[in-house]
Design a protein around this motif. Sequence first.
Motif, PDB file in Angstrom:
ATOM      1  N   THR A 208       0.824  -1.212   0.000  1.00 43.22           N
ATOM      2  CA  THR A 208       0.000   0.000   0.000  1.00 43.22           C
ATOM      3  C   THR A 208       0.858   1.262   0.000  1.00 43.22           C
ATOM      4  O   THR A 208       0.484   2.265  -0.615  1.00 43.22           O
ATOM      5  CB  THR A 208      -0.941   0.022   1.212  1.00 43.22           C
ATOM      6  OG1 THR A 208      -0.178  -0.006   2.431  1.00 43.22           O
ATOM      7  CG2 THR A 208      -1.887  -1.172   1.178  1.00 43.22           C
TER       8      THR A 208
ATOM      9  N   GLU B  21       1.638   2.120  -3.335  1.00 42.56           N
ATOM     10  CA  GLU B  21       0.417   2.315  -4.124  1.00 42.56           C
ATOM     11  C   GLU B  21       0.320   1.293  -5.257  1.00 42.56           C
ATOM     12  O   GLU B  21      -0.014   1.613  -6.397  1.00 42.56           O
ATOM     13  CB  GLU B  21       0.329   3.745  -4.655  1.00 42.56           C
ATOM     14  CG  GLU B  21       0.280   4.775  -3.536  1.00 42.56           C
ATOM     15  CD  GLU B  21       0.026   6.185  -4.039  1.00 42.56           C
ATOM     16  OE1 GLU B  21       0.096   6.399  -5.264  1.00 42.56           O
ATOM     17  OE2 GLU B  21      -0.240   7.064  -3.201  1.00 42.56           O
TER      18      GLU B  21
ATOM     19  N   ASN C   6      -5.960  -0.017  -6.672  1.00 44.55           N
ATOM     20  CA  ASN C   6      -4.935  -0.325  -5.683  1.00 44.55           C
ATOM     21  C   ASN C   6      -5.292  -1.556  -4.858  1.00 44.55           C
ATOM     22  O   ASN C   6      -6.462  -1.863  -4.635  1.00 44.55           O
ATOM     23  CB  ASN C   6      -4.726   0.857  -4.744  1.00 44.55           C
ATOM     24  CG  ASN C   6      -3.993   2.010  -5.414  1.00 44.55           C
ATOM     25  OD1 ASN C   6      -3.627   1.923  -6.588  1.00 44.55           O
ATOM     26  ND2 ASN C   6      -3.793   3.086  -4.687  1.00 44.55           N
TER      27      ASN C   6
ATOM     28  N   PRO D 215      -0.315   9.487   8.707  1.00 43.56           N
ATOM     29  CA  PRO D 215      -0.256   9.631   7.243  1.00 43.56           C
ATOM     30  C   PRO D 215      -0.391   8.310   6.502  1.00 43.56           C
ATOM     31  O   PRO D 215      -1.095   8.224   5.486  1.00 43.56           O
ATOM     32  CB  PRO D 215       1.126  10.264   7.023  1.00 43.56           C
ATOM     33  CG  PRO D 215       1.423  10.990   8.289  1.00 43.56           C
ATOM     34  CD  PRO D 215       0.843  10.136   9.368  1.00 43.56           C
ATOM     35  N   ALA D 216       0.255   7.262   7.011  1.00 42.20           N
ATOM     36  CA  ALA D 216       0.209   5.969   6.322  1.00 42.20           C
ATOM     37  C   ALA D 216      -1.127   5.271   6.519  1.00 42.20           C
ATOM     38  O   ALA D 216      -1.731   4.776   5.554  1.00 42.20           O
ATOM     39  CB  ALA D 216       1.347   5.073   6.819  1.00 42.20           C
TER      40      ALA D 216
ATOM     41  N   GLY E 220      -4.008   6.578   7.492  1.00 38.83           N
ATOM     42  CA  GLY E 220      -5.134   7.350   6.985  1.00 38.83           C
ATOM     43  C   GLY E 220      -5.409   7.058   5.518  1.00 38.83           C
ATOM     44  O   GLY E 220      -6.571   6.987   5.088  1.00 38.83           O
ATOM     45  N   LYS E 221      -4.350   6.855   4.739  1.00 33.66           N
ATOM     46  CA  LYS E 221      -4.510   6.552   3.310  1.00 33.66           C
ATOM     47  C   LYS E 221      -5.261   5.246   3.081  1.00 33.66           C
ATOM     48  O   LYS E 221      -5.942   5.081   2.063  1.00 33.66           O
ATOM     49  CB  LYS E 221      -3.136   6.462   2.644  1.00 33.66           C
ATOM     50  CG  LYS E 221      -2.427   7.796   2.474  1.00 33.66           C
ATOM     51  CD  LYS E 221      -1.001   7.593   1.980  1.00 33.66           C
ATOM     52  CE  LYS E 221      -0.959   6.813   0.678  1.00 33.66           C
ATOM     53  NZ  LYS E 221       0.445   6.663   0.189  1.00 33.66           N
TER      54      LYS E 221
ATOM     55  N   LEU F 109      -8.863   6.542   3.117  1.00 32.39           N
ATOM     56  CA  LEU F 109      -9.224   7.562   2.140  1.00 32.39           C
ATOM     57  C   LEU F 109      -9.180   7.042   0.711  1.00 32.39           C
ATOM     58  O   LEU F 109     -10.030   7.396  -0.115  1.00 32.39           O
ATOM     59  CB  LEU F 109      -8.288   8.767   2.283  1.00 32.39           C
ATOM     60  CG  LEU F 109      -8.376   9.521   3.609  1.00 32.39           C
ATOM     61  CD1 LEU F 109      -7.274  10.565   3.694  1.00 32.39           C
ATOM     62  CD2 LEU F 109      -9.734  10.176   3.760  1.00 32.39           C
ATOM     63  N   GLU F 110      -8.203   6.187   0.404  1.00 34.53           N
ATOM     64  CA  GLU F 110      -8.039   5.727  -0.974  1.00 34.53           C
ATOM     65  C   GLU F 110      -9.072   4.670  -1.380  1.00 34.53           C
ATOM     66  O   GLU F 110      -9.139   4.290  -2.548  1.00 34.53           O
ATOM     67  CB  GLU F 110      -6.619   5.199  -1.181  1.00 34.53           C
ATOM     68  CG  GLU F 110      -5.584   6.320  -1.099  1.00 34.53           C
ATOM     69  CD  GLU F 110      -4.170   5.843  -1.388  1.00 34.53           C
ATOM     70  OE1 GLU F 110      -3.979   4.618  -1.582  1.00 34.53           O
ATOM     71  OE2 GLU F 110      -3.266   6.692  -1.410  1.00 34.53           O
TER      72      GLU F 110
ATOM     73  N   ILE G 231      -8.492  11.207  11.236  1.00 37.10           N
ATOM     74  CA  ILE G 231      -8.758  10.644   9.907  1.00 37.10           C
ATOM     75  C   ILE G 231     -10.069  11.199   9.357  1.00 37.10           C
ATOM     76  O   ILE G 231     -10.183  11.509   8.166  1.00 37.10           O
ATOM     77  CB  ILE G 231      -8.786   9.103   9.972  1.00 37.10           C
ATOM     78  CG1 ILE G 231      -7.372   8.564  10.283  1.00 37.10           C
ATOM     79  CG2 ILE G 231      -9.299   8.508   8.681  1.00 37.10           C
ATOM     80  CD1 ILE G 231      -7.329   7.092  10.594  1.00 37.10           C
TER      81      ILE G 231
ATOM     82  N   TYR H 222     -11.465  13.588   5.346  1.00 36.46           N
ATOM     83  CA  TYR H 222     -12.450  13.271   4.307  1.00 36.46           C
ATOM     84  C   TYR H 222     -12.995  14.561   3.676  1.00 36.46           C
ATOM     85  O   TYR H 222     -13.140  15.578   4.334  1.00 36.46           O
ATOM     86  CB  TYR H 222     -13.607  12.471   4.902  1.00 36.46           C
ATOM     87  CG  TYR H 222     -13.311  10.981   5.019  1.00 36.46           C
ATOM     88  CD1 TYR H 222     -13.767  10.101   4.039  1.00 36.46           C
ATOM     89  CD2 TYR H 222     -12.580  10.487   6.091  1.00 36.46           C
ATOM     90  CE1 TYR H 222     -13.501   8.736   4.154  1.00 36.46           C
ATOM     91  CE2 TYR H 222     -12.315   9.128   6.206  1.00 36.46           C
ATOM     92  CZ  TYR H 222     -12.775   8.256   5.230  1.00 36.46           C
ATOM     93  OH  TYR H 222     -12.512   6.914   5.324  1.00 36.46           O
TER      94      TYR H 222
END
Length: 355
Positions: free
Chosen positions: A148, A151, A168, A209-210, A212-213, A216-217, A351, A355
Amino acid sequence: MKRLWGIALAVVLLVGVVFAVVRGRSGEAASPDLETVRGVIGSEKLAFFADQRVRDAFARHGLKVEVDPAGSRQIANSVDLNRYDFAFPSSAPAAEQIQRARGAGRTYAPFSSPMVIATFDPIVSLLTAQGVVRPGQVFDVAKYLELTAAETRWDQLPGNTAYPARKNVLVTTTDPRDSNSAAMYLAITSFVANGGVVASPEAEAKVLPAVGKLFLEQGYTQSTSDGPFEDYLSTGMGKTPMVLAYEAQFVDRVVRGDSTIRPGMTLLYPSPTVLSKHTLVPLRPSGDKVGELLTTDADLGKLAATFGFRTADPRYFDQVVKEHGVAVPETVVDVVEPPSYETLERMLEAIGKLY
């Protein structure tokens, strides 16, 4: 004529006796003097409490248990608990918060369910080649996070002809702003990203940061765990190649003989994983009775196992999965604790703001 009246009277008496016996077999119907106990519960347990066998088991102990479903975070944060005799969220951190806020003397954890990845055999083969899946139904979270972080798309995996999708590699979850299962996913991934339980603001800032993606993704996510699991069952690999679920959801379907569980569907166990520990917090003495019965009553324990829950007495769950041929490990070894309620809430709120 007297004889006919005598026969008629005998029939009426016989019907009355039969009716009384039938009512007597149902503890709930046998007595109008049952003590009503009200609880608010995680929605995953609604079918259990609605089952007539469960209602009868409580009635044999003089209780009529009425429940309202709510999300575990809602139970801890916004539900008016003054209306209830017990709270029964699906996570230990939520129960911990309720226990502190209400000054409850003790809690009960009568059953639990490990978080799992519901997936398909072709996906298992692809991820095995990448080192993400290991023998024993193990899903290596650290290896997954490497994919991940880069990506990686499904169609970029070497030799992938089974699922060459242009999206992904991601586990489908629920919305972290609403759902307990998403919070449990955050607990798992943050543990791996941090190298241990997140327990400080500095650690939170490091992992957000890691992790949360990972939410979100995904794009749109649903608010309850039933949503993505139903997609997994109905639409198959195309839409939902991997979904975070409770083990109990899958086992329950198999035990019921549900035709939506088809050959090629399988479970993987994140390494590490967390237990969704269904924890009852008594708010009044009658709620304490419910917690005690759920923990100690053999009938209730056996019934909980038929709904896919791992019970306080492991023999009940072991017997159910063996009888129905469900491929699950007898013991889930690599289990870690989630962060404290406050830490988990701060990360979820952070998180949510993205959004």
